[in-house]
Motif scaffolding. Structure first.
Motif, mmCIF file in Angstrom:
data_model
loop_
_atom_site.group_PDB
_atom_site.id
_atom_site.type_symbol
_atom_site.label_atom_id
_atom_site.label_comp_id
_atom_site.label_asym_id
_atom_site.label_seq_id
_atom_site.Cartn_x
_atom_site.Cartn_y
_atom_site.Cartn_z
ATOM 1 N N LEU A 273 0.820 -1.205 0.000
ATOM 2 C CA LEU A 273 0.000 0.000 0.000
ATOM 3 C C LEU A 273 0.861 1.265 0.000
ATOM 4 O O LEU A 273 0.543 2.245 -0.680
ATOM 5 N N THR A 274 1.942 1.244 0.762
ATOM 6 C CA THR A 274 2.830 2.406 0.797
ATOM 7 C C THR A 274 3.496 2.631 -0.553
ATOM 8 O O THR A 274 3.653 3.771 -1.007
ATOM 9 N N SER A 275 3.873 1.549 -1.218
ATOM 10 C CA SER A 275 4.514 1.674 -2.532
ATOM 11 C C SER A 275 3.583 2.321 -3.541
ATOM 12 O O SER A 275 4.004 3.178 -4.335
ATOM 13 N N LEU A 276 2.308 1.944 -3.532
ATOM 14 C CA LEU A 276 1.362 2.485 -4.506
ATOM 15 C C LEU A 276 0.840 3.859 -4.127
ATOM 16 O O LEU A 276 0.530 4.679 -5.004
ATOM 17 N N ASN A 277 0.758 4.147 -2.830
ATOM 18 C CA ASN A 277 0.191 5.420 -2.384
ATOM 19 C C ASN A 277 1.235 6.490 -2.094
ATOM 20 O O ASN A 277 0.919 7.677 -2.062
ATOM 21 N N GLY A 278 2.463 6.064 -1.879
ATOM 22 C CA GLY A 278 3.531 7.008 -1.567
ATOM 23 C C GLY A 278 3.952 6.923 -0.121
ATOM 24 O O GLY A 278 3.130 6.753 0.782
ATOM 25 N N GLY A 279 5.252 7.024 0.106
ATOM 26 C CA GLY A 279 5.798 6.951 1.456
ATOM 27 C C GLY A 279 7.096 6.168 1.466
ATOM 28 O O GLY A 279 7.667 5.858 0.424
ATOM 29 N N THR A 280 7.553 5.861 2.670
ATOM 30 C CA THR A 280 8.837 5.186 2.843
ATOM 31 C C THR A 280 8.628 3.744 3.286
ATOM 32 O O THR A 280 7.843 3.475 4.195
ATOM 33 N N VAL A 281 9.349 2.844 2.652
ATOM 34 C CA VAL A 281 9.268 1.418 2.952
ATOM 35 C C VAL A 281 10.614 0.953 3.500
ATOM 36 O O VAL A 281 11.673 1.258 2.933
ATOM 37 N N VAL A 282 10.562 0.229 4.598
ATOM 38 C CA VAL A 282 11.726 -0.490 5.108
ATOM 39 C C VAL A 282 11.359 -1.961 5.041
ATOM 40 O O VAL A 282 10.601 -2.458 5.878
ATOM 41 N N ALA A 283 11.860 -2.653 4.044
ATOM 42 C CA ALA A 283 11.417 -4.025 3.758
ATOM 43 C C ALA A 283 12.141 -5.031 4.642
ATOM 44 O O ALA A 283 12.840 -5.938 4.173
ATOM 45 N N ASN A 284 11.947 -4.872 5.943
ATOM 46 C CA ASN A 284 12.615 -5.732 6.919
ATOM 47 C C ASN A 284 11.650 -6.062 8.042
ATOM 48 O O ASN A 284 10.851 -5.214 8.461
ATOM 49 N N THR A 285 11.665 -7.287 8.497
ATOM 50 C CA THR A 285 10.908 -7.689 9.674
ATOM 51 C C THR A 285 11.847 -8.421 10.614
ATOM 52 O O THR A 285 12.951 -8.815 10.242
ATOM 53 N N GLY A 286 11.388 -8.640 11.852
ATOM 54 C CA GLY A 286 12.216 -9.332 12.835
ATOM 55 C C GLY A 286 13.292 -8.425 13.383
ATOM 56 O O GLY A 286 13.041 -7.267 13.732
ATOM 57 N N ALA A 287 14.517 -8.901 13.451
ATOM 58 C CA ALA A 287 15.636 -8.117 13.971
ATOM 59 C C ALA A 287 15.872 -6.886 13.110
ATOM 60 O O ALA A 287 15.821 -6.953 11.884
ATOM 61 N N ILE B 160 27.807 -10.449 -3.323
ATOM 62 C CA ILE B 160 27.582 -9.007 -3.217
ATOM 63 C C ILE B 160 27.672 -8.595 -1.749
ATOM 64 O O ILE B 160 26.732 -8.817 -0.965
ATOM 65 N N PRO B 161 28.799 -8.043 -1.333
ATOM 66 C CA PRO B 161 28.941 -7.606 0.066
ATOM 67 C C PRO B 161 27.877 -6.578 0.440
ATOM 68 O O PRO B 161 27.443 -5.769 -0.379
ATOM 69 N N ASP B 162 27.454 -6.622 1.700
ATOM 70 C CA ASP B 162 26.479 -5.676 2.267
ATOM 71 C C ASP B 162 25.167 -5.651 1.489
ATOM 72 O O ASP B 162 24.483 -4.631 1.419
ATOM 73 N N PHE B 163 24.804 -6.777 0.935
ATOM 74 C CA PHE B 163 23.539 -6.868 0.192
ATOM 75 C C PHE B 163 22.349 -6.583 1.101
ATOM 76 O O PHE B 163 21.459 -5.808 0.748
ATOM 77 N N PHE B 164 22.330 -7.201 2.285
ATOM 78 C CA PHE B 164 21.160 -7.056 3.157
ATOM 79 C C PHE B 164 21.075 -5.671 3.765
ATOM 80 O O PHE B 164 19.975 -5.106 3.890
ATOM 81 N N GLY B 165 22.196 -5.096 4.134
ATOM 82 C CA GLY B 165 22.168 -3.738 4.663
ATOM 83 C C GLY B 165 21.571 -2.778 3.658
ATOM 84 O O GLY B 165 20.784 -1.885 4.015
ATOM 85 N N ALA B 166 21.911 -2.969 2.380
ATOM 86 C CA ALA B 166 21.351 -2.115 1.333
ATOM 87 C C ALA B 166 19.863 -2.384 1.146
ATOM 88 O O ALA B 166 19.058 -1.445 1.005
ATOM 89 N N ALA B 167 19.484 -3.661 1.150
ATOM 90 C CA ALA B 167 18.074 -4.014 0.940
ATOM 91 C C ALA B 167 17.184 -3.462 2.039
ATOM 92 O O ALA B 167 16.003 -3.175 1.793
ATOM 93 N N PHE B 168 17.722 -3.286 3.248
ATOM 94 C CA PHE B 168 16.921 -2.823 4.380
ATOM 95 C C PHE B 168 17.029 -1.316 4.593
ATOM 96 O O PHE B 168 16.459 -0.777 5.546
#
Length: 571
Positions: free
Chosen positions: A173-187, A221-229
């Motif tokens: 919903l945020t992607s389609l309506n506008g805003g910031t996404v942090v695609a991470n759950t858990g830790a 690809i070093p630091d892949f997850f840090g970039a993804a989050f």
């Protein structure tokens, strides 16, 4: 219903005459002569298509030539001069099967991917980046490449989330309506999923280990997850958008019915099963998800490989269909509108996931809910919804055919109809009773085809689900009773496309549906050190092309890609 409003549109003056290919009968390609249909549309696959640099092994992508525009004449013959006569009636965008994924969820079965390839995709950590790049492309194109009519609507035809989690729904919903996404759950400070498990089964991007994906050429690809989050911002769509249910928005992993307590608890639990004790155990789980979901907890308890301890997260909780609808009705998610994105104001209570909406004056969309609340991958329609569809079509038709095939004429205005669903006509044979209404009959896709043939003002049925570009003509008993089924590829599996559909009155007894595919607004290739949002969206496409389970047939052929589809209207 409103009478169709004839509007002028900007022509592509100066483009010159080009040879348009016409699909003759039966299925033979022939040249139809000169045409003013453009050979390039900025930002679309008419202009350029991502193409592999190498024909073997893992490959980077580069800009390749665009796909031709093909005229398909199975339902009506193209008449010369129509490009100069035609009036743009509507311009819409279809997005489908974006599958926003919480890649760390404990309630996933990634370890069966060697049996069912969609269980794990190397690009799935970047689904939000891919969708946001697609939103940017829709905004930058802005209007139909053939008519220049600004987009009237965007319709997303199901499987908006991958595993019916609240976290996934919020990112969508945020992607389609506008805003910031942090695609991470858990830790918050680390990734806890199969892609750093050290298991050979998965692509481990930050590890030098030679897993089965790196053996196929996948990079480290070093630091892949840090970039993804890293937080990524979406501008949101500039166009009102409408939502359709998919089986992944309704069932666990798109197939397992809701309401099995041990599985529901796994979503927010601290145990993630990453590696089965044997290939036989993986096969048992795969079979159970398809045919006997109640057996899954017992099979998992017998796994000889212990699960991984992960950080639990309440945002991973699964939503119900009513909660899915309610989230769209939440004022915080209105975005460009409309409020509810098609769902009725009381749909959060009733659970009714189907509705009609005006795409443009004289052009109405019918959004169907083809999911079956009993679960499983394929769908069907309940009898009440089927009757509602018939009533809606009849209310907008001055001429139609009754069930016996007799022509009926009534004094009302005609409206053109475009129908939307997740499932296709040949994936709607799941007739298991709805658990909430076990006495209601379920109807097949073939029965819906029969119904649509009765209404000459039905232009098209637009859908997803198969992740494949495929366009099918459905001729009727008379020329005016024919319509098109337009099936579009997903945005998680390659070729990762959306589709523009422009509707134009040719003023010669025909209507043209000008269907044009487009890719996300991301570079074809970047250096792996580029961890920008655009760079990650580019990597998302590249990984999907190189996925060891990629199915080349999903791209379709020329007659399923950029096309002009003619419909005989009898007017």
């Amino acid at each position: 219903m409103t009478n169709i409003n004839r509007r002028s549109f900007l022509t592509f003056a100066g483009l010159g005459a080009v040879g348009a290919v016409s699909l003759g009968k039966p299925w033979g390609l022939q040249y139809a002569g000169a045409s003013t249909i453009p050979t390039s549309g900025p930002g679309t696959t008419l202009e350029s298509v991502s193409t592999p640099v190498s024909s073997s092994g893992y490959t980077r992508l580069t800009a390749g030539p665009g796909w031709a525009n093909i005229v398909r004449s199975e339902l009506a013959e193209p008449k010369s001069g129509r490009e100069d006569r035609r009036t743009a009636l509507a311009s819409l965008v279809q997005l489908t099967d974006v599958h926003i994924v919480d890649a760390q969820s404990p309630m996933r079965f990634e370890y069966v991917h060697q049996i069912t390839g969609s269980a794990f995709r190397p690009q799935e950590t970047l689904t939000a980046h891919g969708l946001i790049s697609l939103v940017r492309r829709v905004n930058s194109i802005g209007s139909g490449p053939h008519t220049s009519r600004p987009f009237d609507a965007v319709v997303t035809t199901g499987d908006n989330t991958d595993n019916k989690e609240f976290a996934e729904l919020d990112w969508f919903l945020t992607s389609l309506n506008g805003g910031t996404v942090v695609a991470n759950t858990g830790a918050k400070d680390r990734y806890e999923g199969v892609q750093n498990s050290g298991a050979d089964l998965y692509w481990n991007p930050e590890s030098p280990m030679l897993d089965m994906y790196k053996k196929a050429g996948f990079p480290e690809i070093p630091d892949f997850f840090g970039a993804a989050f890293t937080p990524v911002s979406s501008p949101g769509l500039n166009t009102p958008w409408y939502c359709v249910f998919g089986n992944h928005d309704d069932s666990v992993s798109g197939t397992v019915p809701s309401g099995i307590p041990p599985l529901e608890a796994m979503y927010t639990g601290s145990l993630k099963f990453e590696v089965p004790g044997s290939p036989e155990q993986a096969k048992q789980i795969d079979i159970a998800t398809k045919f006997d979901p109640s057996a899954i907890p017992g099979i998992l308890s017998a796994f000889t490989t212990p699960p991984r301890q992960v950080t639990p997260d309440p945002s991973r909780a699964p939503f119900t269909p009513r909660q899915f609808i309610a989230a769209h009705l939440d004022p915080a998610h209105t975005g460009p509108g409309p409020v509810g994105h098609g769902f009725a104001p009381d749909a959060g209570e009733t659970g009714i996931g189907y509705y009609s909406f005006q795409i443009a004056p004289g052009v109405v969309g019918i959004s169907m809910d083809s999911t079956n609340r009993a679960g499983l991958v394929d769908g069907s329609l309940g009898a009440a919804q089927f009757q509602w569809i018939e009533n809606t079509l009849r209310a907008g038709s001055s001429t139609y055919y009754d069930a016996a095939g007799s022509r009926v004429t009534e004094s009302r205005s005609d409206t053109y109809f475009v129908l939307f669903s997740h499932h296709t006509s040949d994936t709607m044979d799941n007739l298991i009773p709805d658990p909430e209404n076990v006495l209601e009959p379920r109807l097949r896709g073939s029965q819906l085809l029969d119904l649509l043939h009765r209404f000459p003002n039905v232009l098209a049925w637009v859908n997803g689900h198969t992740h494949e570009n495929k366009i099918t003509p459905w001729p009727g008993a008379t020329p005016e009773q024919g319509f098109w089924e337009i099936n579009t590829a997903s945005h998680i599996d390659y070729p990762q496309l959306g589709r523009i559909i422009e509707i134009a009155d040719n003023h010669d007894g025909t209507v043209s549906l000008l269907a044009t595919l487009f890719e996300a607004e991301s570079p074809n290739s970047v250096e792996y050190s580029d961890k920008s949002a655009a760079g990650l969206a580019s990597l998302y496409r590249e990984l999907s092309f190189n996925d060891i389970h990629r199915d080349p047939k999903l791209t379709g052929t020329g007659v399923d890609q950029n096309v002009e589809l003619l419909v005989h209207t009898g007017r």
